[in-house]
Motif scaffolding. Sequence first.
Motif, PDB file in Angstrom:
ATOM      1  N   SER A   1      67.015 -26.003  64.665  1.00 27.34           N
ATOM      2  CA  SER A   1      68.244 -25.892  63.676  1.00 27.34           C
ATOM      3  C   SER A   1      69.265 -24.974  64.768  1.00 27.34           C
ATOM      4  N   ALA A   2      70.450 -25.437  64.599  1.00 28.15           N
ATOM      5  CA  ALA A   2      71.638 -24.683  65.092  1.00 28.15           C
ATOM      6  C   ALA A   2      73.080 -24.626  64.231  1.00 28.15           C
ATOM      7  N   GLY A   3      73.903 -23.946  64.571  1.00 27.55           N
ATOM      8  CA  GLY A   3      74.986 -23.808  63.682  1.00 27.55           C
ATOM      9  C   GLY A   3      74.658 -22.813  62.247  1.00 27.55           C
ATOM     10  N   VAL A   4      73.927 -22.329  62.134  1.00 29.91           N
ATOM     11  CA  VAL A   4      73.455 -21.442  60.868  1.00 29.91           C
ATOM     12  C   VAL A   4      74.634 -20.592  61.018  1.00 29.91           C
ATOM     13  N   HIS A   5      75.003 -20.037  62.137  1.00 33.94           N
ATOM     14  CA  HIS A   5      76.603 -19.414  62.036  1.00 33.94           C
ATOM     15  C   HIS A   5      77.366 -20.466  62.518  1.00 33.94           C
TER      16      HIS A   5
ATOM     17  N   GLY B   1      73.022 -25.848  60.457  1.00 36.89           N
ATOM     18  CA  GLY B   1      72.792 -24.964  59.271  1.00 36.89           C
ATOM     19  C   GLY B   1      73.862 -24.743  58.229  1.00 36.89           C
ATOM     20  N   ASN B   2      74.988 -24.632  58.624  1.00 37.46           N
ATOM     21  CA  ASN B   2      76.156 -24.209  57.912  1.00 37.46           C
ATOM     22  C   ASN B   2      77.557 -25.297  58.342  1.00 37.46           C
ATOM     23  N   PRO B   3      77.595 -26.486  57.829  1.00 46.43           N
ATOM     24  CA  PRO B   3      78.607 -27.353  58.206  1.00 46.43           C
ATOM     25  C   PRO B   3      79.983 -26.888  57.819  1.00 46.43           C
ATOM     26  N   ALA B   4      80.097 -26.345  56.629  1.00 49.92           N
ATOM     27  CA  ALA B   4      81.133 -25.838  55.981  1.00 49.92           C
ATOM     28  C   ALA B   4      81.979 -24.959  57.070  1.00 49.92           C
ATOM     29  N   ALA B   5      81.201 -23.940  57.614  1.00 48.72           N
ATOM     30  CA  ALA B   5      81.584 -22.804  58.427  1.00 48.72           C
ATOM     31  C   ALA B   5      81.666 -23.279  59.738  1.00 48.72           C
ATOM     32  N   LEU B   6      80.975 -24.495  60.085  1.00 49.29           N
ATOM     33  CA  LEU B   6      81.307 -25.100  61.460  1.00 49.29           C
ATOM     34  C   LEU B   6      82.566 -25.741  61.561  1.00 49.29           C
TER      35      LEU B   6
ATOM     36  N   LEU C   1      62.615 -23.597  66.193  1.00 49.60           N
ATOM     37  CA  LEU C   1      63.484 -23.119  67.153  1.00 49.60           C
ATOM     38  C   LEU C   1      64.762 -23.187  66.626  1.00 49.60           C
ATOM     39  N   ASP C   2      65.245 -21.759  66.238  1.00 52.58           N
ATOM     40  CA  ASP C   2      66.858 -21.656  65.718  1.00 52.58           C
ATOM     41  C   ASP C   2      67.665 -21.059  66.764  1.00 52.58           C
ATOM     42  N   LEU C   3      68.442 -21.996  67.174  1.00 49.29           N
ATOM     43  CA  LEU C   3      69.407 -21.837  68.391  1.00 49.29           C
ATOM     44  C   LEU C   3      70.853 -21.105  67.723  1.00 49.29           C
ATOM     45  N   HIS C   4      71.171 -19.970  68.492  1.00 52.77           N
ATOM     46  CA  HIS C   4      72.214 -19.178  68.304  1.00 52.77           C
ATOM     47  C   HIS C   4      72.940 -18.856  69.584  1.00 52.77           C
ATOM     48  N   THR C   5      74.038 -18.152  69.367  1.00 57.62           N
ATOM     49  CA  THR C   5      74.822 -17.331  70.531  1.00 57.62           C
ATOM     50  C   THR C   5      75.092 -15.849  69.748  1.00 57.62           C
ATOM     51  N   ALA C   6      75.488 -15.103  70.544  1.00 61.07           N
ATOM     52  CA  ALA C   6      75.686 -13.722  69.941  1.00 61.07           C
ATOM     53  C   ALA C   6      77.132 -13.479  70.116  1.00 61.07           C
ATOM     54  N   ILE C   7      77.618 -12.489  68.899  1.00 60.35           N
ATOM     55  CA  ILE C   7      78.985 -12.161  68.890  1.00 60.35           C
ATOM     56  C   ILE C   7      79.292 -11.329  70.263  1.00 60.35           C
ATOM     57  N   ARG C   8      78.473 -10.305  70.429  1.00 59.23           N
ATOM     58  CA  ARG C   8      78.764  -9.626  71.800  1.00 59.23           C
ATOM     59  C   ARG C   8      78.115 -10.052  73.013  1.00 59.23           C
ATOM     60  N   GLY C   9      78.683  -9.338  74.185  1.00 59.94           N
ATOM     61  CA  GLY C   9      77.852  -9.500  75.399  1.00 59.94           C
ATOM     62  C   GLY C   9      76.679  -8.988  75.511  1.00 59.94           C
TER      63      GLY C   9
END
Length: 332
Positions: free
Chosen positions: A49-53, A86-91, A145-153
């Motif tokens: 999964s990806a794009g949950v955010h 995960g969240n197409p509307a937010a993407l 495997l749920d793929l994300h990136t972080a808001i902060r460094g």
Amino acid sequence: MQDFLEQTLSGEPPAKFSGRNDQLSWQWLDDGILELTPVNASSLALVISAGVHGNETAPVEILNQLVSQLLAGERPLLPRLLVILGNPAALRENKRYLRCDVNRLFGGRWQQYEDSPEARRAWRLEQAMETFWQAGSSDEVRWHLDLHTAIRGSWHTRFGVMPLRETPWPEDFLHWLAAAGMEALVFHRAPGGTFTHYSSQLFNAASCTLELGKALPFGSNDLSQFAAARDALAAILSGDALPQYAEEPLRYRVSQQITRLSGAFVLHMSNDTLNFTAFPQGKLLAEDGEKRYFVQQAREYVMFPNPNVAPGQRAGLMLVEDNAHNEATGAG
């Protein structure tokens, strides 16, 4: 089928809902949900999964590249595979979420929220995952495997967050995470509303939230920075060799959670505080009315500090190093 990501972002159903090539058959299950079944039987059932955010786009682009190669028959597929955006509307809006954070709603927690696109989406994703794994054999190995990136460094550019698990983690799963470039692994000790906790708790999947870098809009990502993760994903999908790695990831465990309780919440950290920043014992971390959060151990590290969450939500996690494991393996 046209490009999976383009089709999802269009908000329209595809012209064809299923198809096949020499390597696999595929079925469009719903907006941003695609199931791929290899020609040959497999012992592994894999959910990626990806794009949950919706503002975390680099993993979406990486996953879409791999899916495009699979659909074109350019690479073989070994496991049964469920791909989720995960969240197409937010993407489509390049926003983390529209009404509420999907990754706090799993395990039925969506029922506690007012009706919203995110609540309905969490329910739909739970359905899709349950149906996918129930279709397999009883001895099938399950990975999520749920793929994300972080808001902060972050002091650790790439790290994995492991949900609470009562049984030992499979060694091949931990080996894969190291090969995917994870510099650190963080182990939860309490349940949560994340997608990976849901898959681990209800289906005994080996699950991990992979934080692969910093959140940037579509078209702004340097995907070469994600080469290890991309190559490790290709390896598990098609049987390629895993990337080599020099060191085991450092291990941390969650020591306490900072929760925003009200509008009076104050987080005593600057907006540019990096994930894994260390604080000494006794340091005041946050306050909310009469509630105070202090560093309790000799040294604790912050992860996901965010004072702008809704009341009742996590505003940060504090971590301690798993010194016994790190010293035994020479990690770090």
